[in-house]
Design an enzyme around this catalytic site. Structure first.
Site, PDB file in Angstrom:
ATOM      1  N   LYS A 171       9.320   8.882   3.806  1.00 53.33           N
ATOM      2  CA  LYS A 171       9.094   9.758   2.636  1.00 53.33           C
ATOM      3  C   LYS A 171       7.640  10.217   2.560  1.00 53.33           C
ATOM      4  O   LYS A 171       7.360  11.401   2.392  1.00 53.33           O
ATOM      5  CB  LYS A 171       9.452   9.025   1.338  1.00 53.33           C
ATOM      6  CG  LYS A 171      10.890   8.598   1.222  1.00 53.33           C
ATOM      7  CD  LYS A 171      11.166   7.940  -0.117  1.00 53.33           C
ATOM      8  CE  LYS A 171      10.409   6.640  -0.317  1.00 53.33           C
ATOM      9  NZ  LYS A 171      10.728   5.591   0.682  1.00 53.33           N
ATOM     10  N   GLU A 197       2.174   3.190  -5.408  1.00 47.99           N
ATOM     11  CA  GLU A 197       2.381   2.974  -3.983  1.00 47.99           C
ATOM     12  C   GLU A 197       1.276   2.093  -3.402  1.00 47.99           C
ATOM     13  O   GLU A 197       0.362   1.667  -4.105  1.00 47.99           O
ATOM     14  CB  GLU A 197       2.453   4.317  -3.252  1.00 47.99           C
ATOM     15  CG  GLU A 197       3.800   5.008  -3.414  1.00 47.99           C
ATOM     16  CD  GLU A 197       4.946   4.245  -2.796  1.00 47.99           C
ATOM     17  OE1 GLU A 197       5.080   4.224  -1.566  1.00 47.99           O
ATOM     18  OE2 GLU A 197       5.740   3.631  -3.543  1.00 47.99           O
ATOM     19  N   ARG A 198       1.353   1.831  -2.106  1.00 50.35           N
ATOM     20  CA  ARG A 198       0.411   0.921  -1.457  1.00 50.35           C
ATOM     21  C   ARG A 198      -0.997   1.507  -1.432  1.00 50.35           C
ATOM     22  O   ARG A 198      -1.178   2.696  -1.198  1.00 50.35           O
ATOM     23  CB  ARG A 198       0.871   0.639  -0.024  1.00 50.35           C
ATOM     24  CG  ARG A 198       2.240  -0.014   0.045  1.00 50.35           C
ATOM     25  CD  ARG A 198       2.780   0.012   1.464  1.00 50.35           C
ATOM     26  NE  ARG A 198       4.150  -0.481   1.518  1.00 50.35           N
ATOM     27  CZ  ARG A 198       5.223   0.270   1.264  1.00 50.35           C
ATOM     28  NH1 ARG A 198       5.075   1.539   0.927  1.00 50.35           N
ATOM     29  NH2 ARG A 198       6.439  -0.241   1.335  1.00 50.35           N
TER      30      ARG A 198
END
Length: 466
Positions: A171, A197-198
């Site tokens: 993604k 997110e990371r």
């Protein structure tokens, strides 16, 4: 970053802290701040902590969400209401910069010299949509240079495109490739909201944009995995606020959100911490309204448009998950990334049989493009049926017509793979930008049998056909 109103500021005191949820008691009911109003409080180590009012409780208590860590926050600490909602800076000065949910720079490049601020909250019932502009923009196709998307799921200005997939399906790579291609080929401006997110991904994204020379065209807002749920929840609105300002200046803006599921997840965490009874599926009871409020702000106005690309994590690859279904209804195009295709090395791993687009219309793309796209889907559908048969009886047992379809579909499947610019360091293949007209012509020739004598492996991970 909130601008206090002139006048006497109302003061309360902290009476309870439950992780990121803070209760602030005021002396009188009249002193109670409004919902979404910002309250400032200092921690034991002299750090400024921003709280946002989420709920009013009995006894003149305001239950608040902390937008940063509540570590070292003491009981009875003095909390001051600012009399205003959370405001973030907007303007050209934010291009090439990274901000947090409160609009503060986090890239180590010093303060942002912005003269204007905007509230991150808006009443969606008062938003106005320019219908004439919407109609005009709906027919303006925006080329992405990604074969699979341009051929089967065209993007139009002012639309919302969802990129759905489980962990590791690609993604973020598709989102980054879209930003790269639009910035390089269309000289467009983009806003990137990193939602839960990371941290590694945000860091890599920043240096990738810097290396490609497109950082100066992107505004980035991050509320990453290590931050409290309040920051992860509200950073989506910080990103949309930036996009709204650019749209008002007459620009066509691309808004990238990675990942909208984390927005829902942060809302669920907040709901649980505030003691709300979850719905039957375990999500917050306000799931639909929160997703609706977010998406209704992504609109086309006079002069400019906001085109949204949203990465959506799919828990356990289950497309019927209530959070995913709630997001579905607001999307014009849905690109479903398949784990099976990713494991076969077919990147981008978009599943052509599960994905869909309301923009695939004769009035939007023209009769030739529409006809070829329909034929590609028909052949890939037939291939999916034949693949199971071939696995049992072998390809030699197929009829001549079925074998032709099977082999051409294999070539189409390989042709619709593409090396990405942002993945060059992983694949060792130079990225390719392919115009839509080239993609349509190449697929037409494959369907007509112009390449029947060529090996299917020659079509894998290339740009245009020779």
């Amino acid at each position: 970053m909130s601008e206090p109103i002139v006048g006497e500021l109302k003061k309360g005191r902290v009476v309870g802290v439950q992780g990121p949820i803070v209760d602030v008691k005021f002396e009188k009911v009249e002193d109670m701040p409004d919902l979404h109003e910002v309250i400032m409080v200092k921690t034991f180590d002299k750090r400024d902590l921003t709280l946002e009012v989420a709920e009013h409780l009995e006894g003149s208590v305001a239950r608040c969400i902390a937008l940063s860590s509540t570590l070292n926050l003491q009981r009875n600490a003095v909390a001051t209401s600012t009399g205003d909602v959370l405001r973030v800076p907007v303007g050209e000065a934010l291009f090439g910069r990274i901000i947090n949910v409160m609009g503060q720079p986090i890239d180590g490049k010093g303060p942002i010299n912005a003269t204007e601020t905007r509230p991150i909250h808006k009443d969606v019932t008062k938003l106005r949509v320019n219908v004439a502009s919407l109609s005009e923009n709906k027919r303006e196709v925006m080329e992405t240079g990604i074969k699979m998307i341009d051929l089967l799921y065209p993007v139009v200005k002012g639309s919302k495109t969802g990129i759905l997939g489980g962990a590791g399906c690609g993604k973020s790579v598709v989102i980054q490739e879209l930003i790269h291609n639009v910035a390089q080929e269309h000289d467009g401006c983009s806003v990137f909201a990193g939602i839960g997110e990371r941290i590694r991904e945000g860091n890599e994204l920043y240096f990738e944009f810097e290396r490609e020379g497109i950082l100066k065209k992107v505004i980035m807002a991050f509320g990453q995995m290590d931050e409290p749920p309040g920051a992860r929840f509200e950073v989506a609105k910080t990103g949309i606020t930036q996009a709204e300002w650019l749209q008002e200046q007459g620009k066509n803006v691309l808004l990238f959100m990675d990942n909208v599921f984390r927005f829902v997840q942060a809302g669920s965490e907040i709901s649980t911490l505030m003691g709300r009874v979850p719905s039957e599926t375990g999500y917050q009871p306000t799931l639909s309204s929160e997703v609706g409020d977010l998406h209704e702000r992504i609109k086309t106005g006079s002069g400019g448009s906001i085109s949204a690309f949203e990465a959506v994590y799919v828990p356990a690859d289950d497309l019927t998950d209530p959070a995913v279904v709630a997001i579905f209804s607001y999307l014009d195009s849905v690109l479903v990334l398949s784990r099976d295709r990713a494991q076969l090395g077919l990147y981008p791993a978009v599943d052509p049989l599960n994905s869909s687009s309301s923009n695939m219309d004769v009035a939007v793309v023209g009769p030739r493009h529409f006809g070829i796209a329909q034929e590609v889907v028909r052949m890939l559908t037939k291939y999916d049926e034949l693949r199971r048969i071939v696995a049992v009886i072998g390809i030699d047992e197929l009829s001549r017509s079925d074998r032709l379809v099977y082999e051409r579909a294999r070539k189409l499947q390989n042709y619709l793979t593409q090396p990405c610019f942002v993945a060059e360091s992983y694949t060792g293949r130079k990225g390719q930008y392919v115009p839509t007209e080239v993609t349509v012509n190449d697929c037409s020739r494959i369907i007509e049998g112009a390449y029947d004598d060529r090996d299917e492996r020659e079509f894998y991970m290339i740009g245009r056909l020779p």
